[in-house]
Design a protein around this motif. Structure first.
Motif, PDB file in Angstrom:
ATOM      1  N   PRO A 142       0.831  -1.201   0.000  1.00  0.00           N
ATOM      2  CA  PRO A 142       0.000   0.000   0.000  1.00  0.00           C
ATOM      3  C   PRO A 142       0.869   1.257   0.000  1.00  0.00           C
ATOM      4  O   PRO A 142       1.926   1.291   0.637  1.00  0.00           O
ATOM      5  N   MET A 143       0.401   2.301  -0.686  1.00  0.00           N
ATOM      6  CA  MET A 143       1.167   3.549  -0.759  1.00  0.00           C
ATOM      7  C   MET A 143       0.213   4.718  -0.982  1.00  0.00           C
ATOM      8  O   MET A 143      -0.808   4.580  -1.662  1.00  0.00           O
ATOM      9  N   SER A 144       0.554   5.867  -0.397  1.00  0.00           N
ATOM     10  CA  SER A 144      -0.221   7.083  -0.635  1.00  0.00           C
ATOM     11  C   SER A 144       0.719   8.256  -0.881  1.00  0.00           C
ATOM     12  O   SER A 144       1.877   8.243  -0.450  1.00  0.00           O
ATOM     13  N   VAL A 145       0.214   9.269  -1.587  1.00  0.00           N
ATOM     14  CA  VAL A 145       0.930  10.525  -1.816  1.00  0.00           C
ATOM     15  C   VAL A 145       0.021  11.648  -1.352  1.00  0.00           C
ATOM     16  O   VAL A 145      -1.122  11.767  -1.807  1.00  0.00           O
ATOM     17  N   ASP A 146       0.539  12.475  -0.443  1.00  0.00           N
ATOM     18  CA  ASP A 146      -0.266  13.538   0.155  1.00  0.00           C
ATOM     19  C   ASP A 146       0.465  14.869   0.023  1.00  0.00           C
ATOM     20  O   ASP A 146       1.508  15.077   0.648  1.00  0.00           O
ATOM     21  N   PRO A 147      -0.036  15.812  -0.812  1.00  0.00           N
ATOM     22  CA  PRO A 147       0.609  17.125  -0.925  1.00  0.00           C
ATOM     23  C   PRO A 147       0.387  17.950   0.328  1.00  0.00           C
ATOM     24  O   PRO A 147      -0.682  17.882   0.944  1.00  0.00           O
ATOM     25  N   ARG A 148       1.382  18.746   0.701  1.00  0.00           N
ATOM     26  CA  ARG A 148       1.308  19.578   1.905  1.00  0.00           C
ATOM     27  C   ARG A 148       1.716  21.007   1.573  1.00  0.00           C
ATOM     28  O   ARG A 148       2.762  21.240   0.964  1.00  0.00           O
ATOM     29  N   GLY A 149       0.869  21.949   1.985  1.00  0.00           N
ATOM     30  CA  GLY A 149       1.199  23.359   1.833  1.00  0.00           C
ATOM     31  C   GLY A 149       1.139  23.866   0.417  1.00  0.00           C
ATOM     32  O   GLY A 149       1.695  24.919   0.110  1.00  0.00           O
ATOM     33  N   GLY A 150       0.475  23.153  -0.493  1.00  0.00           N
ATOM     34  CA  GLY A 150       0.433  23.557  -1.895  1.00  0.00           C
ATOM     35  C   GLY A 150      -0.680  24.538  -2.204  1.00  0.00           C
ATOM     36  O   GLY A 150      -1.517  24.862  -1.362  1.00  0.00           O
ATOM     37  N   LYS A 151      -0.681  24.992  -3.430  1.00  0.00           N
ATOM     38  CA  LYS A 151      -1.717  25.910  -3.913  1.00  0.00           C
ATOM     39  C   LYS A 151      -1.906  25.641  -5.396  1.00  0.00           C
ATOM     40  O   LYS A 151      -1.026  25.111  -6.068  1.00  0.00           O
ATOM     41  N   GLY A 159      -3.614   7.465  -3.849  1.00  0.00           N
ATOM     42  CA  GLY A 159      -2.885   6.265  -3.478  1.00  0.00           C
ATOM     43  C   GLY A 159      -3.762   5.037  -3.473  1.00  0.00           C
ATOM     44  O   GLY A 159      -4.912   5.050  -3.936  1.00  0.00           O
ATOM     45  N   CYS A 160      -3.190   3.968  -2.933  1.00  0.00           N
ATOM     46  CA  CYS A 160      -3.904   2.705  -2.782  1.00  0.00           C
ATOM     47  C   CYS A 160      -3.582   2.166  -1.398  1.00  0.00           C
ATOM     48  O   CYS A 160      -2.477   1.666  -1.154  1.00  0.00           O
ATOM     49  N   ALA A 161      -4.527   2.293  -0.488  1.00  0.00           N
ATOM     50  CA  ALA A 161      -4.318   1.858   0.887  1.00  0.00           C
ATOM     51  C   ALA A 161      -4.774   0.424   1.107  1.00  0.00           C
ATOM     52  O   ALA A 161      -4.528  -0.149   2.167  1.00  0.00           O
ATOM     53  N   ALA A 162      -5.433  -0.181   0.124  1.00  0.00           N
ATOM     54  CA  ALA A 162      -5.967  -1.536   0.287  1.00  0.00           C
ATOM     55  C   ALA A 162      -4.845  -2.570   0.243  1.00  0.00           C
ATOM     56  O   ALA A 162      -3.813  -2.383  -0.410  1.00  0.00           O
ATOM     57  N   THR A 245       3.693   7.786   1.847  1.00  0.00           N
ATOM     58  CA  THR A 245       3.539   6.875   2.976  1.00  0.00           C
ATOM     59  C   THR A 245       3.371   5.449   2.496  1.00  0.00           C
ATOM     60  O   THR A 245       2.510   5.162   1.647  1.00  0.00           O
ATOM     61  N   PHE A 246       4.192   4.547   3.039  1.00  0.00           N
ATOM     62  CA  PHE A 246       3.996   3.124   2.829  1.00  0.00           C
ATOM     63  C   PHE A 246       3.053   2.611   3.916  1.00  0.00           C
ATOM     64  O   PHE A 246       3.204   2.940   5.089  1.00  0.00           O
ATOM     65  N   CYS A 247       2.077   1.800   3.510  1.00  0.00           N
ATOM     66  CA  CYS A 247       1.056   1.272   4.427  1.00  0.00           C
ATOM     67  C   CYS A 247       0.310   2.395   5.136  1.00  0.00           C
ATOM     68  O   CYS A 247       0.339   2.503   6.372  1.00  0.00           O
TER      69      CYS A 247
END
Length: 312
Positions: A142-151, A159-162, A245-247
């Motif tokens: 599982p992996m996710s990508v989360d942007p922070r502080g963007g505009k 991502g895919c958390a399953a 993030t992994f898992c």
């Protein structure tokens, strides 16, 4: 206003523009391992893009690593699992996501499918970052990508958390010691052009979702499920930092042999708030005005000298 005063005003304005027009020139990727097992991230820069400071390393459960990424960088990032160094040959290898390098660093080589991929193109069209999580080359964790502080853009987490290893169809499974540790793509498993979007199926009109890609899409609706899945799987943001993030949700589908023997407990989330707080501060620093290094002091000295001459 005197001529001297007018020149001085123009010079001061010029100095002000130089001082406060600092250019955002990098992003920070914080790679966070929330799995209950060790993950070895791999990083591949795209063609014409210089490699980052690292191309591979070990990341223990609950730990994070921050990496500076230059503007206009493109490339992909993934996690390798079940890795070990051969005691005889000294060669480093992984059961999933291996990059073919004899060392922990990937050294310009990409992931051997199947592997979950995070893909980035920073500062692209419209000065936007483009990013996605892709299962086109299969899935290994599982992996996710989360942007922070963007505009700008939509700045949406993807991502895919399953746990797709637990759900993987038997004909796509990669098994180690009787357990599924990765899920192959239909293209990789069967080599059929209709699954690979190749040959007569190399256009969006001829390559349609298959029963396998639809299965992936149901489980992970924001991830790329096949080659022409752009509309629901590519996201954009500007001037952001990113948490990979992994898992991102609890998963116990794969464990290293060492983890299994030592009975490592699921990773605590206690390190996540500190990592994200640090990332937020980094994003704030990037968005703020920064003087170009070594330019402002020299300009200030020049302006002061000219003002002294104008007073003579």
């Amino acid at each position: 206003m005197s001529e001297a005063g007018g020149i001085a005003s123009v010079l001061l304005l010029f100095f002000h523009v130089l001082l406060f027009s600092g250019k955002v020139d990098s992003a920070t990727f914080t790679i966070l391992n929330k799995c209950s097992y060790t993950v070895w991230p791999g990083i591949l820069s795209g063609a014409g893009t210089p490699p980052l400071s690292t191309t591979g390393f070990a990341l223990q459960p609950g730990r994070s690593e921050a990496i500076s990424v230059p503007s206009s960088w493109s490339g992909r990032l993934w996690g390798r699992t079940l890795c070990a160094q051969n005691a005889t040959s000294g060669r480093f290898a992984c059961a999933t996501g291996d990059c073919g390098s004899p060392t922990v660093e990937c050294l310009g080589s990409g992931a051997v499918p199947p592997a979950t991929l995070a893909e980035f193109t920073l500062d692209g069209a419209g000065r936007l970052d483009f990013y996605d999580v892709s299962l086109v080359d299969g899935y290994n964790l599982p992996m996710s990508v989360d942007p922070r502080g963007g505009k700008g853009g939509n700045c949406t987490a993807t991502g895919c958390a399953a746990d797709m290893n637990a759900r993987c169809p038997k004909e796509l499974q990669v098994n180690v010691n009787g357990g599924c540790v990765a899920c192959r793509s239909a293209c990789d498993a069967f080599g059929d052009p209709k699954y690979c979007c190749s040959g007569a199926y190399a256009t969006p009109d001829t390559c349609k979702p298959s029963v396998y890609s639809e299965f992936l899409k149901r489980e992970c609706p924001r991830a790329y499920s096949y080659a022409y899945d752009d509309g629901t799987s590519t996201f954009t943001c500007a001037s952001a930092d990113y948490v990979v993030t992994f898992c991102p949700s609890p998963s116990t589908s794969v464990k290293t042999a060492a983890d299994q023997q030592s009975g490592v407990a699921p990773a605590s989330d206690s390190s996540a708030p500190a990592a994200l707080s640090s990332l937020q501060a980094s994003a704030s620093d990037r968005r703020g005005p920064k003087p170009p290094p070594f330019v402002a002091p020299f300009v200030l000295a020049a302006v002061w000298q000219l003002l002294q001459l104008l007073r003579l």
